[in-house]
Each structure stands twice: as structure tokens, then as C-alpha cells.
Design a protein around this motif. Sequence first.
Motif, short mmCIF file in Angstrom:
data_model
loop_
_atom_site.label_atom_id
_atom_site.label_comp_id
_atom_site.label_asym_id
_atom_site.label_seq_id
_atom_site.Cartn_x
_atom_site.Cartn_y
_atom_site.Cartn_z
N UNK A 173 28.74 34.29 38.24
CA UNK A 173 29.96 34.59 37.48
C UNK A 173 31.11 35.13 38.31
N UNK A 174 30.92 35.34 39.60
CA UNK A 174 31.96 36.01 40.39
C UNK A 174 33.21 35.16 40.53
N UNK A 175 33.06 33.88 40.87
CA UNK A 175 34.23 33.03 41.07
C UNK A 175 35.09 32.91 39.82
N UNK A 176 34.52 32.63 38.63
CA UNK A 176 35.37 32.61 37.43
C UNK A 176 36.02 33.95 37.13
N UNK A 177 35.28 35.05 37.31
CA UNK A 177 35.85 36.37 37.02
C UNK A 177 36.98 36.71 37.98
N UNK A 178 36.80 36.42 39.27
CA UNK A 178 37.84 36.70 40.25
C UNK A 178 39.06 35.82 40.01
N UNK A 179 38.83 34.56 39.66
CA UNK A 179 39.94 33.65 39.38
C UNK A 179 40.73 34.12 38.16
N UNK A 180 40.03 34.55 37.13
CA UNK A 180 40.72 35.06 35.94
C UNK A 180 41.55 36.30 36.25
N UNK A 181 40.96 37.21 37.00
CA UNK A 181 41.68 38.45 37.33
C UNK A 181 42.95 38.16 38.11
N UNK A 182 42.85 37.30 39.13
CA UNK A 182 44.02 37.01 39.95
C UNK A 182 45.06 36.21 39.17
N UNK A 183 44.61 35.31 38.29
CA UNK A 183 45.57 34.57 37.46
C UNK A 183 46.31 35.52 36.52
N UNK A 184 45.57 36.46 35.92
CA UNK A 184 46.21 37.45 35.04
C UNK A 184 47.18 38.32 35.82
N UNK A 185 46.81 38.66 37.04
CA UNK A 185 47.72 39.44 37.89
C UNK A 185 48.98 38.64 38.21
#
Length: 324
Positions: A173-185
Motif C-alpha cells: 500500500x505504500x506507493x498508492x498512499x505516497x502518491x495520494x499524499x503528494x497529489x493532495x499536497x
Amino acid sequence: MSTTLTDASRTGRKPRIRLLRGLNWLVVRQHRASILAVLAMTALGALWIVHQRGQMHDALVAVGWPEKPLEQTMASGALVLTINALGALPVVLAVFLGATLVSADQEHGTAQLVTTQSVSRGRWLTAKLCWCHLTVIVCSGVVSALFTWWWKPYRAAFSFAWHDGPIFDNTGPVLPALSLFLAAAGVTIGLLLRRVLLSMVVTFGFAVFVEVAWGLVRESLASPRMINYPLNANPPAKLDGMYEMDRWVSSSDGTLFGYTHCSGLETEKAANACVKENGIVDNVVKYLGYDQMPAMQWTGAGFLLLGTIALTAFTLWRASRRPL
């Protein structure tokens, strides 16, 4: 019977069935180029990973694996390219999708036009965020799942260990979670800066900083374990695949000495005398086990998702308080 003709009957065309209506249709149409580009990138990445997995399988079978142990790990150019592309994916999504989502509308005046209609700012921005996050989840989730499917059966052949960033950050789950966080940022940065190019540059810098910081905290996502085993014995099987964090030697009463405490002496006789003098009987290893990997990944993903929720909530609150 009514003789009124519909538009479709007058033109001879069949009516089009829209899967999306209203605001969703407007948002998807506005960002269709970005969404289609991301979906195309996902499809190509998925085909590439499937192909490379097959290539690795054939290469391993050719050398007799798993009946024969591997003499060396495999680090082909294609594997390195895949890992580099997966590592860059969260940054690319943040810069080209997240940072431009709202800032482009603000810079070009589209935001003011939309929000003067019957649609509220909050509803308009919520629809855009939902489609942005959905696109990010689909893209990163698909390639992460496929890379996990490639890595797990053949992890012994990979030149990267499970705790290394190229594996830990691109599986589970790390890649989707990191991608979501950076996109939200990226969305938040774009909302605040209101300029596309500036938002993209700042988002890129922030994303690089986050990925570097993430690498520093990765090993803190689980409690390390300690194990003792006799000084001259082979390591126990439970240490296979471990990530060694530190190592000592210890006496029978538990006193710890540096791992090279007696090994740096000039002669073996002097080293043996040092061991006897200090009563050293055990090796002591501080480590993280491979079986801790899933819990570490979900813990890290949980923190990233909390960050995503916080950024998204701030973005919606900020948009509702001030004009776009």
C-alpha cells in the motif's frame, strides 16, 4: 399518438448515453487529457511489468532455479528502469496532476466563472478532488499490485532487499498512499500559490523532500527485535532475510561490547584471551524481520493517508472561506 419529433429522430442520429452527468461530466471533460494520459501510462506500465516478470521467470528457469540456488542476484537494466519509474511516479502525479488541478483554473479565470454559476465552490472543488484522487489511486494501485506480484515469488533473485526503498516503497500500500499524499499536497500548494508554473516547481521540491524524509523514517515504522545466539554458532534461521540494525557481543551477565571488541587484536591467541577475559559468550543482533514488512507498510500508509485527509480538508476549508 403524438407526432412530435425528437431531436434524434429529426437528425437521424441515435441518442448518446452519458455515463457521467452534470458536474462530474464537466470535470472529466475539462481534465480528460490528463486523465487519459495517466490511464495510458498505467496501461503501458502494467504491460511492461507483466512482460518483464515473464522475462525474469524464463531466465530463472534457464539456470535451474529454484532447484539450484542462485549464484548471484539479477539487476538488469529493465529492472532498474522499472524501479526508477515507480519511484518517480508519485512526484510526476503530484506535479502534473495535483499542482495544476486548481492553480490552472485560478490563473486562467475558470474558477471564478464556474463558481458564479449555480455550483458552489465547495461542490466544484470536491468533484475535482474526487476525480484527481481516483485517478491517482487507479494508476498507482495497479502498478504497485503488479510489481508486488512480480517481486514476491522471485524476491531472492532481486538485487534489492525487502527493506530497501526500491522494494518497500513500490510494493503493497505504500506507493498508492505516497502518491495520494503528494497529489493532495500539490493541490494545496496550487490553491495557495494560484500560478501553474510556480505551483509545479514548489510541488516538485516538496515531493523530493518528502521522499528523502520518508527514506529516513522507514526503519522506524516497527519496533526492532533483539536476538542472542552463541558466539561461534551460525545465525538462526529466523534471521534469514533480516534487516540488521546493529550488532554486539555480550558476556553471560548481559554486558554488551562492540562487535569488533576482540577481533581487532593482532593474533588469534590475543583475541581468544580477550574473549575469555571479558566472558564473551554470545552474539547479539538488533534487527527487523521480513515478517514485519506488511505491518510496517500499512503503518506508513496509514500516516500518509492521515496526511492526505488533513491536506484535503484544509483545501476544502480554504476554498470555502476565500474566493478562488
